[in-house]
Design a protein around this motif. Structure first.
Motif, PDB file in Angstrom:
ATOM      1  N   LEU A  83      45.543  49.074  50.008  1.00 23.66           N
ATOM      2  CA  LEU A  83      44.324  49.747  50.465  1.00 23.66           C
ATOM      3  C   LEU A  83      43.165  48.761  50.581  1.00 23.66           C
ATOM      4  N   LEU A  84      43.049  47.888  49.602  1.00 24.56           N
ATOM      5  CA  LEU A  84      41.973  46.894  49.601  1.00 24.56           C
ATOM      6  C   LEU A  84      42.053  46.007  50.838  1.00 24.56           C
ATOM      7  N   ILE A  85      43.261  45.567  51.167  1.00 22.73           N
ATOM      8  CA  ILE A  85      43.437  44.674  52.314  1.00 22.73           C
ATOM      9  C   ILE A  85      43.210  45.419  53.628  1.00 22.73           C
ATOM     10  N   THR A  86      43.799  46.603  53.758  1.00 19.15           N
ATOM     11  CA  THR A  86      43.723  47.324  55.025  1.00 19.15           C
ATOM     12  C   THR A  86      42.315  47.836  55.317  1.00 19.15           C
ATOM     13  N   HIS A  87      41.484  48.041  54.284  1.00 15.50           N
ATOM     14  CA  HIS A  87      40.103  48.452  54.518  1.00 15.50           C
ATOM     15  C   HIS A  87      39.181  47.254  54.725  1.00 15.50           C
ATOM     16  N   LEU A  88      39.757  46.047  54.720  1.00 15.71           N
ATOM     17  CA  LEU A  88      39.026  44.823  55.072  1.00 15.71           C
ATOM     18  C   LEU A  88      37.834  44.551  54.158  1.00 15.71           C
ATOM     19  N   GLY A  89      37.798  45.195  52.991  1.00 15.37           N
ATOM     20  CA  GLY A  89      36.676  44.968  52.078  1.00 15.37           C
ATOM     21  C   GLY A  89      35.358  45.489  52.605  1.00 15.37           C
ATOM     22  N   LEU A  90      35.393  46.481  53.502  1.00 15.49           N
ATOM     23  CA  LEU A  90      34.153  47.035  54.059  1.00 15.49           C
ATOM     24  C   LEU A  90      33.304  47.659  52.963  1.00 15.49           C
ATOM     25  N   PRO A  91      31.983  47.657  53.109  1.00 16.95           N
ATOM     26  CA  PRO A  91      31.114  48.198  52.061  1.00 16.95           C
ATOM     27  C   PRO A  91      31.424  49.669  51.782  1.00 16.95           C
ATOM     28  N   GLN A  92      31.531  49.989  50.509  1.00 20.50           N
ATOM     29  CA  GLN A  92      31.698  51.370  50.041  1.00 20.50           C
ATOM     30  C   GLN A  92      32.978  52.024  50.559  1.00 20.50           C
ATOM     31  N   TRP A  93      33.997  51.237  50.888  1.00 21.24           N
ATOM     32  CA  TRP A  93      35.201  51.846  51.451  1.00 21.24           C
ATOM     33  C   TRP A  93      35.869  52.786  50.450  1.00 21.24           C
ATOM     34  N   GLN A  94      35.678  52.553  49.160  1.00 23.76           N
ATOM     35  CA  GLN A  94      36.302  53.433  48.162  1.00 23.76           C
ATOM     36  C   GLN A  94      35.772  54.865  48.267  1.00 23.76           C
ATOM     37  N   TYR A  95      34.549  55.027  48.786  1.00 24.30           N
ATOM     38  CA  TYR A  95      33.972  56.368  48.898  1.00 24.30           C
ATOM     39  C   TYR A  95      34.668  57.206  49.973  1.00 24.30           C
ATOM     40  N   ALA A  96      35.497  56.573  50.798  1.00 25.00           N
ATOM     41  CA  ALA A  96      36.287  57.344  51.763  1.00 25.00           C
ATOM     42  C   ALA A  96      37.289  58.250  51.061  1.00 25.00           C
ATOM     43  N   PHE A  97      37.571  57.976  49.794  1.00 24.95           N
ATOM     44  CA  PHE A  97      38.524  58.770  49.028  1.00 24.95           C
ATOM     45  C   PHE A  97      37.812  59.749  48.085  1.00 24.95           C
ATOM     46  N   THR A  98      36.536  59.958  48.323  1.00 23.83           N
ATOM     47  CA  THR A  98      35.777  60.946  47.552  1.00 23.83           C
ATOM     48  C   THR A  98      35.489  62.154  48.430  1.00 23.83           C
ATOM     49  N   SER A  99      35.025  63.215  47.808  1.00 18.72           N
ATOM     50  CA  SER A  99      34.746  64.445  48.561  1.00 18.72           C
ATOM     51  C   SER A  99      33.528  64.299  49.450  1.00 18.72           C
ATOM     52  N   TYR A 100      32.615  63.352  49.142  1.00 23.29           N
ATOM     53  CA  TYR A 100      31.405  63.209  49.941  1.00 23.29           C
ATOM     54  C   TYR A 100      31.461  62.037  50.905  1.00 23.29           C
ATOM     55  N   GLY A 101      32.502  61.230  50.880  1.00 27.49           N
ATOM     56  CA  GLY A 101      32.706  60.206  51.890  1.00 27.49           C
ATOM     57  C   GLY A 101      31.711  59.061  51.813  1.00 27.49           C
ATOM     58  N   VAL A 102      31.824  58.149  52.780  1.00 35.67           N
ATOM     59  CA  VAL A 102      30.958  56.979  52.816  1.00 35.67           C
ATOM     60  C   VAL A 102      29.608  57.363  53.405  1.00 35.67           C
ATOM     61  N   SER A 103      28.613  56.515  53.167  1.00 36.71           N
ATOM     62  CA  SER A 103      27.263  56.773  53.665  1.00 36.71           C
ATOM     63  C   SER A 103      27.207  56.562  55.177  1.00 36.71           C
ATOM     64  N   PRO A 104      26.198  57.133  55.850  1.00 35.57           N
ATOM     65  CA  PRO A 104      26.076  56.928  57.300  1.00 35.57           C
ATOM     66  C   PRO A 104      25.976  55.460  57.695  1.00 35.57           C
ATOM     67  N   GLN A 105      25.270  54.668  56.881  1.00 35.58           N
ATOM     68  CA  GLN A 105      25.149  53.243  57.196  1.00 35.58           C
ATOM     69  C   GLN A 105      26.503  52.548  57.107  1.00 35.58           C
ATOM     70  N   ALA A 106      27.257  52.856  56.040  1.00 35.91           N
ATOM     71  CA  ALA A 106      28.580  52.239  55.904  1.00 35.91           C
ATOM     72  C   ALA A 106      29.523  52.735  56.994  1.00 35.91           C
ATOM     73  N   LYS A 107      29.340  53.966  57.446  1.00 39.35           N
ATOM     74  CA  LYS A 107      30.193  54.508  58.496  1.00 39.35           C
ATOM     75  C   LYS A 107      29.994  53.762  59.811  1.00 39.35           C
ATOM     76  N   GLN A 108      28.799  53.253  60.042  1.00 36.99           N
ATOM     77  CA  GLN A 108      28.568  52.447  61.241  1.00 36.99           C
ATOM     78  C   GLN A 108      29.406  51.176  61.213  1.00 36.99           C
TER      79      GLN A 108
END
Length: 273
Positions: free
Chosen positions: A170-195
């Motif tokens: 998971l760490l490799i495939t998410h390329l170390g993008l900021p806050q990628w771990q929050y994609a596995f939470t109920s509230y997801g990543v922030s709008p800035q990180a989603k960009q």
């Protein structure tokens, strides 16, 4: 892959020597638990992992991606800090609530901050939370079964994977993008990180979920609702069908007259014959 991506610069990989087997054994003795076999094999190949990359903004590199796995020496138990040894100082165990819901088939049992669980920090996540190696059952002895959990900044737990190998992927495939771990939470990543996610999409099946959620942050204009007042003009046309109706009657009557005249002509021809 990162080096060939547009705008990516300064991809840095820190090569580390394999951890000493004695250091792994000392860690197990110190913490009275057995390190998972896949994590142990990882440390015997490289004592931790670190890769960072930047993006160019106005020809100036800006740090963005970060992939980190702590070395054996930094694989410390959560809460082991000098501040927690002060008299009457609050500790993480004070956050425990007996009314917490236990796990079920859909939601696994969450780790505990008290003595019921052993929690070790794998990744500090640049201050956005902590990825932890969790031994959830410690009594009467520490169970060798471990899981990987994400502890967010509000100190809520989110399940990631059952094994370290799965988390490493998971760490490799998410390329170390900021806050990628929050994609596995109920509230997801922030709008800035989603960009950033939209620019450098992770190579994972979770991308489909992120693309669907992206619509939530887009302002959509529905012309039928915005220009609702202007849609009243077609209502006036409902009063006009009288004219086409007359035309239709005239058109429908003409064929009947023609057929009657044709019938008369044919009868006359028969009489003449």
């Amino acid at each position: 892959l990162l080096e060939t991506s547009p705008g990516v610069a300064e991809v840095t990989f820190v090569e580390k020597e394999p951890a000493d087997r004695h250091a792994v054994l000392s860690w197990e003795q110190k913490n009275s638990c057995i390190m998972p076999e896949d994590l142990k094999n990882f440390y015997l190949m490289t004592d931790g992992f670190q890769m960072t990359w930047s993006v160019k903004t106005d020809d100036t590199p800006m740090p963005l991606g970060s992939m980190v796995i702590n070395s054996v020496s930094k694989l410390c138990r959560l809460g082991d800090s000098s501040m927690y040894t002060l008299p009457n100082a609050p500790c993480l165990a004070d956050l425990e609530d007996d009314t917490d819901e236990e796990g079920n088939e859909d939601k696994p049992e969450k780790p505990h901050f008290d003595s019921r669980s052993l929690i070790f920090e794998l990744d500090p996540c640049n201050g956005n939370g902590k990825v932890c190696l969790v031994y959830k059952h410690t009594k009467p002895v520490v169970s060798p079964d471990t899981e990987i959990w994400f502890l967010d900044r509000a100190l809520y737990w989110h399940f990631l994977t059952k094994t370290f190998t799965a988390y490493y992927r998971l760490l490799i495939t998410h390329l170390g993008l900021p806050q990628w771990q929050y994609a596995f939470t109920s509230y997801g990543v922030s709008p800035q990180a989603k960009q950033w996610f939209n620019m450098y999409k992770p190579i994972t099946i979770n991308t489909a979920l992120l693309s669907e959620e992206a619509d939530f942050f887009v302002n959509k204009l529905d012309p039928n609702k915005v220009f609702k007042g202007k849609n009243k003009t077609p209502v006036m046309k409902k009063k006009q069908p009288s004219h086409p109706a007359v035309a239709q009657k005239s058109h429908t009557s003409m064929p009947s007259s023609k057929t009657s005249s044709l019938a008369g002509n044919s009868s006359r021809k028969r009489d003449s014959q």
